[in-house]
Write a protein that holds these residues in place. Sequence first.
Motif, PDB file in Angstrom:
ATOM      1  N   HIS A  37     -48.961 -59.107   1.878  1.00  0.00           N
ATOM      2  CA  HIS A  37     -49.294 -60.468   2.313  1.00  0.00           C
ATOM      3  C   HIS A  37     -50.250 -60.364   3.488  1.00  0.00           C
ATOM      4  O   HIS A  37     -49.926 -59.767   4.514  1.00  0.00           O
ATOM      5  CB  HIS A  37     -48.019 -61.246   2.666  1.00  0.00           C
ATOM      6  CG  HIS A  37     -47.307 -61.730   1.438  1.00  0.00           C
ATOM      7  ND1 HIS A  37     -46.497 -60.914   0.680  1.00  0.00           N
ATOM      8  CD2 HIS A  37     -47.336 -62.935   0.791  1.00  0.00           C
ATOM      9  CE1 HIS A  37     -46.033 -61.607  -0.359  1.00  0.00           C
ATOM     10  NE2 HIS A  37     -46.521 -62.828  -0.313  1.00  0.00           N
ATOM     11  N   LEU A  38     -51.443 -60.921   3.283  1.00  0.00           N
ATOM     12  CA  LEU A  38     -52.508 -60.826   4.267  1.00  0.00           C
ATOM     13  C   LEU A  38     -52.593 -62.136   5.038  1.00  0.00           C
ATOM     14  O   LEU A  38     -52.761 -63.203   4.451  1.00  0.00           O
ATOM     15  CB  LEU A  38     -53.847 -60.558   3.559  1.00  0.00           C
ATOM     16  CG  LEU A  38     -55.070 -60.404   4.466  1.00  0.00           C
ATOM     17  CD1 LEU A  38     -54.995 -59.101   5.257  1.00  0.00           C
ATOM     18  CD2 LEU A  38     -56.365 -60.427   3.633  1.00  0.00           C
ATOM     19  N   GLY A  39     -52.461 -62.031   6.350  1.00  0.00           N
ATOM     20  CA  GLY A  39     -52.545 -63.208   7.204  1.00  0.00           C
ATOM     21  C   GLY A  39     -53.880 -63.266   7.909  1.00  0.00           C
ATOM     22  O   GLY A  39     -54.347 -62.263   8.462  1.00  0.00           O
ATOM     23  N   VAL A  40     -54.502 -64.430   7.869  1.00  0.00           N
ATOM     24  CA  VAL A  40     -55.741 -64.673   8.595  1.00  0.00           C
ATOM     25  C   VAL A  40     -55.602 -65.994   9.342  1.00  0.00           C
ATOM     26  O   VAL A  40     -54.658 -66.749   9.108  1.00  0.00           O
ATOM     27  CB  VAL A  40     -56.968 -64.733   7.646  1.00  0.00           C
ATOM     28  CG1 VAL A  40     -57.195 -63.401   6.962  1.00  0.00           C
ATOM     29  CG2 VAL A  40     -56.794 -65.839   6.605  1.00  0.00           C
ATOM     30  N   VAL A  41     -56.509 -66.240  10.260  1.00  0.00           N
ATOM     31  CA  VAL A  41     -56.493 -67.511  10.982  1.00  0.00           C
ATOM     32  C   VAL A  41     -57.694 -68.338  10.521  1.00  0.00           C
ATOM     33  O   VAL A  41     -58.825 -67.866  10.557  1.00  0.00           O
ATOM     34  CB  VAL A  41     -56.558 -67.287  12.504  1.00  0.00           C
ATOM     35  CG1 VAL A  41     -56.597 -68.625  13.244  1.00  0.00           C
ATOM     36  CG2 VAL A  41     -55.357 -66.455  12.966  1.00  0.00           C
ATOM     37  N   ALA A  73     -62.758 -65.691   5.872  1.00  0.00           N
ATOM     38  CA  ALA A  73     -61.986 -65.910   7.094  1.00  0.00           C
ATOM     39  C   ALA A  73     -61.492 -64.594   7.678  1.00  0.00           C
ATOM     40  O   ALA A  73     -61.215 -64.497   8.870  1.00  0.00           O
ATOM     41  CB  ALA A  73     -60.799 -66.828   6.797  1.00  0.00           C
ATOM     42  N   ALA A  74     -61.380 -63.581   6.814  1.00  0.00           N
ATOM     43  CA  ALA A  74     -60.825 -62.304   7.266  1.00  0.00           C
ATOM     44  C   ALA A  74     -61.906 -61.352   7.772  1.00  0.00           C
ATOM     45  O   ALA A  74     -61.701 -60.645   8.765  1.00  0.00           O
ATOM     46  CB  ALA A  74     -60.045 -61.650   6.129  1.00  0.00           C
ATOM     47  N   ALA A  75     -63.051 -61.337   7.120  1.00  0.00           N
ATOM     48  CA  ALA A  75     -64.079 -60.331   7.407  1.00  0.00           C
ATOM     49  C   ALA A  75     -64.507 -60.371   8.863  1.00  0.00           C
ATOM     50  O   ALA A  75     -64.987 -61.391   9.351  1.00  0.00           O
ATOM     51  CB  ALA A  75     -65.281 -60.540   6.489  1.00  0.00           C
ATOM     52  N   GLY A  76     -64.316 -59.263   9.548  1.00  0.00           N
ATOM     53  CA  GLY A  76     -64.725 -59.174  10.945  1.00  0.00           C
ATOM     54  C   GLY A  76     -63.755 -59.812  11.916  1.00  0.00           C
ATOM     55  O   GLY A  76     -64.017 -59.833  13.120  1.00  0.00           O
ATOM     56  N   HIS A  77     -62.665 -60.341  11.413  1.00  0.00           N
ATOM     57  CA  HIS A  77     -61.684 -61.012  12.270  1.00  0.00           C
ATOM     58  C   HIS A  77     -60.328 -60.285  12.246  1.00  0.00           C
ATOM     59  O   HIS A  77     -60.071 -59.451  11.407  1.00  0.00           O
ATOM     60  CB  HIS A  77     -61.508 -62.464  11.821  1.00  0.00           C
ATOM     61  CG  HIS A  77     -62.728 -63.293  12.003  1.00  0.00           C
ATOM     62  ND1 HIS A  77     -63.627 -63.542  10.988  1.00  0.00           N
ATOM     63  CD2 HIS A  77     -63.240 -63.904  13.108  1.00  0.00           C
ATOM     64  CE1 HIS A  77     -64.622 -64.281  11.443  1.00  0.00           C
ATOM     65  NE2 HIS A  77     -64.421 -64.513  12.728  1.00  0.00           N
ATOM     66  N   ARG A  78     -59.462 -60.693  13.189  1.00  0.00           N
ATOM     67  CA  ARG A  78     -58.123 -60.126  13.246  1.00  0.00           C
ATOM     68  C   ARG A  78     -57.346 -60.542  11.999  1.00  0.00           C
ATOM     69  O   ARG A  78     -57.369 -61.709  11.608  1.00  0.00           O
ATOM     70  CB  ARG A  78     -57.347 -60.661  14.469  1.00  0.00           C
ATOM     71  CG  ARG A  78     -57.985 -60.421  15.827  1.00  0.00           C
ATOM     72  CD  ARG A  78     -57.905 -59.011  16.321  1.00  0.00           C
ATOM     73  NE  ARG A  78     -56.589 -58.416  16.177  1.00  0.00           N
ATOM     74  CZ  ARG A  78     -56.290 -57.174  16.539  1.00  0.00           C
ATOM     75  NH1 ARG A  78     -57.213 -56.395  17.065  1.00  0.00           N
ATOM     76  NH2 ARG A  78     -55.089 -56.691  16.375  1.00  0.00           N
ATOM     77  N   VAL A  79     -56.680 -59.597  11.406  1.00  0.00           N
ATOM     78  CA  VAL A  79     -55.803 -59.894  10.282  1.00  0.00           C
ATOM     79  C   VAL A  79     -54.463 -59.218  10.523  1.00  0.00           C
ATOM     80  O   VAL A  79     -54.314 -58.360  11.404  1.00  0.00           O
ATOM     81  CB  VAL A  79     -56.384 -59.392   8.931  1.00  0.00           C
ATOM     82  CG1 VAL A  79     -57.733 -60.050   8.636  1.00  0.00           C
ATOM     83  CG2 VAL A  79     -56.505 -57.878   8.929  1.00  0.00           C
ATOM     84  N   CYS A  80     -53.472 -59.632   9.746  1.00  0.00           N
ATOM     85  CA  CYS A  80     -52.175 -58.971   9.752  1.00  0.00           C
ATOM     86  C   CYS A  80     -51.801 -58.743   8.297  1.00  0.00           C
ATOM     87  O   CYS A  80     -51.813 -59.691   7.497  1.00  0.00           O
ATOM     88  CB  CYS A  80     -51.136 -59.851  10.442  1.00  0.00           C
ATOM     89  SG  CYS A  80     -49.480 -59.119  10.512  1.00  0.00           S
TER      90      CYS A  80
END
Lengths: 215, 215
Positions: A37-41, A73-80
Motif C-alpha cells: 500500500h503506497l501512501g502519497v500526499v 503525486a508520488a514522483a519526486g515526493h515523500r511516499v510511504c
Amino acid sequence: MSPELSPTPRSTVRKSARARTDRADLHAVLDAGLVAHLGVVVDGAPLVLPTTYGRVGDTVYVHASTGAPSLRAAAGHRVCLTVTLLDGLVYARSVFHHSANYRSAVLHAEARPVTDPQEKLAALRALVEHVTPGSWEHARGPSAKELAATAVLAIDTSEASVKVRQGPPVDDDADVEAGTAWAGVLPVTQSWGEPQPCALLPVEAAVPAHVRDRG
Amino acid sequence: MSPELSPTPRSTVRKSARARTDRADLHAVLDAGLVAHLGVVVDGAPLVLPTTYGRVGDTVYVHASTGAPSLRAAAGHRVCLTVTLLDGLVYARSVFHHSANYRSAVLHAEARPVTDPQEKLAALRALVEHVTPGSWEHARGPSAKELAATAVLAIDTSEASVKVRQGPPVDDDADVEAGTAWAGVLPVTQSWGEPQPCALLPVEAAVPAHVRDRG
C-alpha cells in the motif's frame, strides 16, 4: 548498506518487543508480500493505493501507467510504502487483548522516477518476477511503446521499520485464572487455487511449470 | 445515504471499467477484508499503517492505544483508509498485460474521534465482531480502564471508491494469435488453519464453535 536498520524518529517502532532491526527481516517481509500500500500526499490529504512491487537489493520498485495521477503525486515526493502479512487472529480471554499476528514493513522515502533505460528494465523484471516468477522468460517482453507507457518509481529502503507479532495472546493473570474463555490463535494462510487457463488458449496448451508448481 | 456512490474528483476511478458505484459493493469489500491500511499525513509526509477495523452502517471504526502517535496524527485530520483483497494473479501473454484480480475500497474522510461512550462501545463491538466473530459474547468485555486506554476514530464512507478487477488477461490480438505463451489466472485464496490453543488453557478446554467453525 548496514545489515542493521537504523531507526529514525519516523521509523521507530513504539512497541519495541515487536520491532525487528535486521535488514534481512525487512527483505523477508518484502519478499513474502505480493501487494503493497503506497501512501502519497495529494493537496495536503493522504491517498493510499494498493500496488504490486519488486525489489532489487535495497530498492523497491513500483510501476504505473504514465497517466496515473497517483504516480504524478508520488514522483519526486515523500511516499510511504507498507507491506503487511496477516498470519493469524489472536483470540484472548478479554476483548481488550484480542490481537493479530502479522509481519509488516514500512518504508519512508522520496520516490525517485526511474529514467535510466537499463534500471527501468531491471526494475520491471524484478517486479514481474516477484509477482509472477517465471513470467519474464515465458511471456513476451515489453516493447518500446509499452516501456514508454510505463512509469517506474524507485523507493529506497534506508528508512524502514519492521514489526512482527507472533505467538499466543497475552492475557491478564486474573483472566487466565478465571479460565472462562478460550484463548489461542487462528492461523490465516494464503494459498494458490487451480490455475484457470484463458479461454482463448489452444485446447492442447498445458499449464507451464512456473504456474503449476508455484511454491 | 444514497445507495449509489457519488464520485468526487478524489474518489473517481480512472479505469472506469473497474469502478463499482453501488454502496453495497463498498460494504461487501469492507466486510470481506480483515486488515485496512490507514494513511495519515505527519509533518507533510504520508504514513501508512495496517490496522483492523469494523463497520456500523456507513461508518468505519478503527482503534488504537491512546498513546499511539499515528492516532494523534489522524484524529480530526484527513485520512485515507484502504482495504484490498487479492483474488488472483493474472498471467498474460506479454509481461506488459500481467495484472492482478482484486477488490479494493478507498475511503477519504476526516477522522472523527469518538467520545460518546455508547458509540465507542458499539464501535469496539463492531470491530471485535468483524475480526473475531463471537468474541464479544465469549470473552470478557472491556473494563473502564481498558476503555479509557483505547481511542476510537470514526471514518465516514461518504467519499469512497471501489475497484474490482476480475477475469482473464486482456492480451493484444497478435500475442493471442502467436500462441507462444500460456495465459490465465492463478487464484489466491485465504483460509484458516487449525486453531492453536493457548498453552495456559485447562487441558480439557475445547475449541469453541465460533472459532472452530469460522466460515
